[in-house]
Write an enzyme that holds these catalytic residues in place. Structure first.
Site, short mmCIF file in Angstrom:
data_model
loop_
_atom_site.label_atom_id
_atom_site.label_comp_id
_atom_site.label_asym_id
_atom_site.label_seq_id
_atom_site.Cartn_x
_atom_site.Cartn_y
_atom_site.Cartn_z
N GLY A 160 -4.09 4.19 -9.85
CA GLY A 160 -4.23 2.61 -10.20
C GLY A 160 -5.52 2.05 -9.69
O GLY A 160 -6.35 2.66 -9.55
N ARG A 161 -5.62 0.64 -10.01
CA ARG A 161 -6.73 0.08 -9.14
C ARG A 161 -7.13 0.28 -8.03
O ARG A 161 -8.29 0.82 -7.61
CB ARG A 161 -6.79 -1.71 -9.33
CG ARG A 161 -6.51 -2.02 -10.88
CD ARG A 161 -6.20 -3.51 -10.77
NE ARG A 161 -5.71 -4.25 -12.13
CZ ARG A 161 -4.82 -4.40 -12.70
NH1 ARG A 161 -3.60 -3.81 -11.84
NH2 ARG A 161 -4.58 -5.00 -13.66
N ILE A 162 -6.02 0.46 -7.06
CA ILE A 162 -6.39 0.63 -5.39
C ILE A 162 -6.68 2.20 -5.38
O ILE A 162 -7.77 2.40 -4.51
CB ILE A 162 -5.29 0.21 -4.95
CG1 ILE A 162 -5.01 -1.17 -4.80
CG2 ILE A 162 -5.51 0.65 -3.21
CD1 ILE A 162 -3.55 -1.92 -4.35
N ARG A 182 1.37 8.94 -13.45
CA ARG A 182 2.30 9.24 -14.43
C ARG A 182 1.69 10.02 -15.68
O ARG A 182 2.23 10.51 -16.42
CB ARG A 182 3.10 7.82 -14.82
CG ARG A 182 3.96 7.47 -14.09
CD ARG A 182 4.70 6.19 -14.23
NE ARG A 182 3.61 5.11 -14.27
CZ ARG A 182 3.84 3.70 -14.79
NH1 ARG A 182 4.94 3.40 -14.92
NH2 ARG A 182 2.99 2.85 -14.29
N ARG A 242 4.18 1.14 -0.28
CA ARG A 242 5.68 0.53 -0.09
C ARG A 242 6.38 1.36 1.03
O ARG A 242 6.23 2.66 0.72
CB ARG A 242 6.38 0.51 -1.34
CG ARG A 242 5.89 -0.96 -2.41
CD ARG A 242 6.21 -2.14 -1.65
NE ARG A 242 5.87 -3.31 -2.43
CZ ARG A 242 4.58 -3.84 -2.44
NH1 ARG A 242 3.76 -3.39 -1.58
NH2 ARG A 242 4.49 -4.68 -3.20
N GLU A 271 11.14 -4.21 7.18
CA GLU A 271 10.09 -4.93 7.78
C GLU A 271 10.82 -6.39 7.84
O GLU A 271 11.53 -6.85 7.18
CB GLU A 271 8.77 -5.09 6.67
CG GLU A 271 8.25 -3.73 6.62
CD GLU A 271 7.12 -3.88 5.28
OE1 GLU A 271 6.85 -5.11 5.02
OE2 GLU A 271 6.52 -3.09 5.12
N HIS A 289 1.75 -4.63 7.61
CA HIS A 289 1.63 -4.89 6.06
C HIS A 289 0.49 -6.02 5.98
O HIS A 289 0.98 -7.04 5.59
CB HIS A 289 2.93 -5.52 5.84
CG HIS A 289 3.14 -5.33 4.21
ND1 HIS A 289 4.37 -5.11 3.69
CD2 HIS A 289 2.34 -5.56 3.29
CE1 HIS A 289 4.41 -5.17 2.18
NE2 HIS A 289 3.05 -5.20 1.88
N GLY A 291 -2.59 -5.14 3.89
CA GLY A 291 -3.43 -4.58 3.18
C GLY A 291 -4.32 -5.68 2.62
O GLY A 291 -5.54 -5.28 2.47
#
Length: 324
Positions: A160-162, A182, A242, A271, A289, A291
């Site tokens: 995706g974007r990242i 996918r 995740r 977490e 966490h 990012g």
């Protein structure tokens, strides 16, 4: 007479610029001293008769939580791109709009992922520990050697974007980039990466593997003893997506056995209390966490969430709606 300003609540204190905007443009209680859990968030929404709730993963809204949202709430604006803390179909079924904050956090997440790759390969955690303990002896030519990042083969799961932004950064290190998604992307979006239809076919070719898939509540981990075992011995795993994507017991075993050279993690199954056995491993570089944790990005995320609240109040289309 001007209409009343939109009423909102937020589950967490936002960056300074966003808090100033709230003071000026919205009716809201003071920011909480600590992140609100879900019951506290719902009680505050009822008390303040808020039309919108700004939330993060600290205040998940699933199942019975959605049914308990006060009737005054017309929008749940999550200050995140991820949606695994929200039951979106249930919210939409109740007639509550949902928005998130895509695009604005792409670069910072990709930057952090590149940092995890470099730190995991170059043994940053071990070097830092050595220096904090006073160093004390000159390292020999064969001591504490890391892995060269330049020229390695990087596998990206979730383009995706990242994932695409990471691929662009990897090109600066002359890395060969593979990806599993996918569906195959248009060539213009592939950033020169090679597509693999199945994860299992890609894994044996990856010196470094980076995960960028969304999490799904209740889904089994993607990286298990079996899939980790398909990576070449001495490879590196990076996860800034995740924590639920990785079986941490299998990861610990792979790091202890040397099947994985190291790992770089920003997310965890539990977490904010990661598995102590992970914390004890020397060959792992860990961040909490973070990012999107830059002034620029967290401010942009908060402002986009507030833009959605303002649009709702004005009867305009939401800038970043979630529709399914």
């Amino acid at each position: 007479m001007p209409s009343e300003k939109p009423r909102l609540i937020r589950s967490i204190r936002l960056p300074v610029a966003a808090e100033k905007r709230i003071e000026t443009d919205f009716i809201a209680p003071p920011p909480p001293d600590a992140p609100l859990d879900t019951p506290a968030l719902l009680a505050l929404a009822e008390k303040e008769q808020a039309s919108a709730m700004l939330v993060t993963h600290h205040s998940p809204l699933r199942g019975a939580d959605v049914a308990a949202i006060p009737a005054c709430v017309k929008l749940v604006a999550t200050v995140s791109v991820g949606l695994d803390h929200l039951d979106v179909p249930a919210l939409l079924a109740r007639g509550i709009k949902v928005s998130n904050t895509p695009d604005v956090l792409t670069d910072c997440n990709a930057d952090l992922t590149m940092m995890l790759i470099l730190a995991a390969c170059r043994r940053a955690a071990e070097y830092y520990t050595l220096m904090k303990n006073g160093w004390g002896h000159t390292l020999g030519m064969d001591e504490m050697l890391g892995l060269r990042v330049s020229g390695k083969t990087l596998g990206i799961v979730g383009m995706g974007r990242i994932g695409q932004a990471l691929a662009r950064r990897a090109r600066g290190f002359e890395m060969k980039v593979l990806y599993h998604n996918r569906r195959r992307l248009d060539p213009a979006q592939e950033e020169g990466a090679t597509y693999f239809e199945t994860l299992e076919d890609m894994l044996p070719h990856c010196t470094i593997l980076s995960l960028h898939m969304p999490g799904t509540q209740g889904a089994p981990p993607l990286m298990t003893a079996r899939t980790l075992g398909l990576l070449p011995r001495g490879s590196v795993l990076v996860n800034a997506a995740r924590g639920s994507l990785v079986d941490e017991t299998a990861l610990i075993d792979a790091l202890r056995s040397g099947h994985l050279f190291s790992a770089g993690l920003d997310v965890y199954q539990n977490e904010p209390h990661p598995n102590p056995r992970l914390l004890a491993l020397p060959n792992i570089f860990m961040t909490p966490h973070t990012g999107s944790a830059t002034v620029e990005t967290r401010t942009a995320m908060s402002m986009l969430a507030l833009d959605n609240v303002a649009a709702l109040a004005a009867g305009k289309p939401l800038p970043s709606p979630v529709t399914a």
